[in-house]
Design an enzyme around this catalytic site. Structure first.
Site, short mmCIF file in Angstrom:
data_model
loop_
_atom_site.label_atom_id
_atom_site.label_comp_id
_atom_site.label_asym_id
_atom_site.label_seq_id
_atom_site.Cartn_x
_atom_site.Cartn_y
_atom_site.Cartn_z
CG ASN A 146 -6.90 61.03 74.01
OD1 ASN A 146 -7.41 61.48 74.40
ND2 ASN A 146 -7.88 58.95 74.00
NE ARG A 147 -9.90 65.05 77.35
CZ ARG A 147 -11.34 63.73 76.16
NH1 ARG A 147 -10.36 63.21 76.02
NH2 ARG A 147 -11.71 64.51 76.06
CD GLU A 153 -11.27 58.27 68.82
OE1 GLU A 153 -10.55 58.90 68.82
OE2 GLU A 153 -12.27 58.67 68.81
CD GLN A 169 -9.74 57.05 74.16
OE1 GLN A 169 -9.21 56.24 74.46
NE2 GLN A 169 -11.18 57.75 74.77
CG HIS A 219 -12.61 61.33 65.87
ND1 HIS A 219 -13.51 61.09 66.31
CD2 HIS A 219 -11.68 61.30 66.81
CE1 HIS A 219 -14.47 61.40 67.16
NE2 HIS A 219 -13.15 61.40 68.05
CB SER A 220 -15.46 56.52 61.11
OG SER A 220 -14.78 56.96 59.65
CE1 TYR A 221 -16.94 61.21 66.02
CE2 TYR A 221 -19.08 60.69 67.44
CZ TYR A 221 -18.08 61.48 67.49
OH TYR A 221 -17.46 62.88 68.30
CG HIS A 243 -8.95 64.70 69.40
ND1 HIS A 243 -8.68 63.95 69.70
CD2 HIS A 243 -10.21 64.67 69.43
CE1 HIS A 243 -9.36 62.76 70.20
NE2 HIS A 243 -10.57 63.02 69.81
CG ASP A 275 -14.03 59.69 75.60
OD1 ASP A 275 -13.51 59.02 75.11
OD2 ASP A 275 -14.50 60.24 76.10
#
Ligand code: GAL
Length: 367
Positions: A94-95, A331, A303, A194-196, A120, A266
């Site tokens: 994340n940021r 996440e 997330q 980070h799997s989609y 990330h 998000d």
């Protein structure tokens, strides 16, 4: 004198050459590990970025499909500038606002790679480095052990950080991820995966019909740059209330400021219960295939990202494009920008302390 100078230049050039050969040799070869558990569930993991390249799980009729977005070879991930498909994210998932934070009175400047912010882990995060990998068998099932030394100053972070990530495919149909790390200088750390996911099978349409339940009474509202406002918002009465299982798409286009700012979901959800203890965080159910997933984590937050930035330009493993919202991520992590948010749970890792984090994605189906 001139000769001596020439000689020392020559020696220096030799030294640079020798050390670059050594460094090149030090990088382990890129490998793909194939794990298969007692029920035929299969995971492919590469030591490039610690990427979960594929995950084949059964539906209610016993049909196996690959339920994570991605590509066929590690080289594809290197070439295609993908949005972190299946990768290990670090040092900071994340940021971090403006890529800056202060620790022990010192300001650190990180790589900035998302507008004015750090995302990330920066330009070359843990998703783009080659880990040292080793396959092993545990009593619960096959596993891959990945290790990486992130050098002091990498992407701007302090401390030599030694990280180990163990992916285990258990005979209970769980993908269990154990992260651990130590540092030789105080630093910050927030690792995630980070799997989609798409339980219709990767490339088979959008994820809006997947039903999700999240054990969270609050979420972290953000600004237009996805930086936390510093407060927590109650989910009750908002499209962020997933306490009862609800389709991802049911409210995603509601007239809600946070949904608009995030281009959809998000956001980090504050997971009920005590951070540091492994507890249930989320359930997912896909009605057509019956596939289910339970998420457990020791992290304080999770997330939900609904693939809002996918736009159909990337083509996946089976040759099908990945349009907007064709995958969702869960996440498990600390809240964004924690190094600058004194009220959030700390992400500081002290010299000599041990970092541990565990997340389990458990797969099943309903008849
Ligand atoms: C997510 C993040 C999104 C976006 C995405 C990658 O983890 O929350 O804002 O950056 O990664 O495209």
């Amino acid at each position: 004198m001139r000769r001596l100078q020439k000689l020392s230049y020559f020696a220096l050039a030799l030294l640079v050459l020798a050390s670059s050969v050594l460094i090149a040799q030090a990088q382990p070869p890129v490998t793909v590990y194939k794990l298969r558990n007692a029920h035929g569930v299969e995971a492919q993991i590469t030591n490039y970025g610690g990427i979960l390249m594929s995950l084949k799980v059964p539906d209610r009729n016993g049909k196996f499909d690959d339920v994570v977005l991605g590509f066929n070879t590690p080289e594809d991930y290197m070439k295609k500038n993908d949005p972190y498909f299946g990768a290990i994210i670090g040092r900071y998932g994340n940021r971090i606002a403006k890529g800056r934070f202060k620790l022990n009175g010192v300001e650190y400047k990180l790589a900035v790679n998302n507008g004015e912010n750090h995302l990330h882990g920066g330009i070359k995060g843990f998703d783009k480095v080659v880990w040292t990998g080793r396959e092993t068998r545990t009593k619960d099932g096959p596993a891959v052990v990945l290790t990486y030394l992130s050098k002091d100053g990498e992407e701007g972070y302090p401390g030599n950080l030694r990280v180990t990530v163990v992916y285990r495919l258990t005979n209970n149909n769980e993908l269990r991820i154990d992260y651990s790390a130590t540092t030789d200088k105080d630093t910050v750390l927030n690792l995630t995966h980070h799997s989609y996911f798409n339980f219709l099978g990767e490339g088979n349409g959008d994820i809006l019909n997947h039903q999700v339940k999240i054990d969270a009474d609050e979420f972290v509202p953000t600004d237009a740059g996805s930086i936390p406002l510093g407060t927590l918002s109650k989910v009750v009465g908002t499209p962020f209330d997933f306490l009862k299982s609800t389709a991802i798409g049911a409210r995603i286009n509601d007239d809600n400021e946070q949904l608009k700012l995030g281009n959809g979901y998000d956001h980090t959800f504050v997971i009920r219960g005590r951070a540091g203890t492994l507890r249930h965080a989320a359930s997912v159910y896909e009605p057509t295939t019956g596939r289910t997933m339970e998420v457990f984590t020791t992290e304080p937050g999770m997330q939900l990202y609904t693939g809002n930035f996918l736009n159909g330009t990337l083509t996946g493993k089976s040759g099908k494009p990945y349009p907007r919202r064709s995958g969702f991520c869960l996440e498990t992590q600390h809240y964004p920008d924690s190094p600058n948010q004194p009220s959030f749970p700390t992400t500081t890792l002290r010299k000599g302390a041990a970092y541990h984090s565990t997340t389990i994605y458990k797969f099943g189906y309903q008849k």
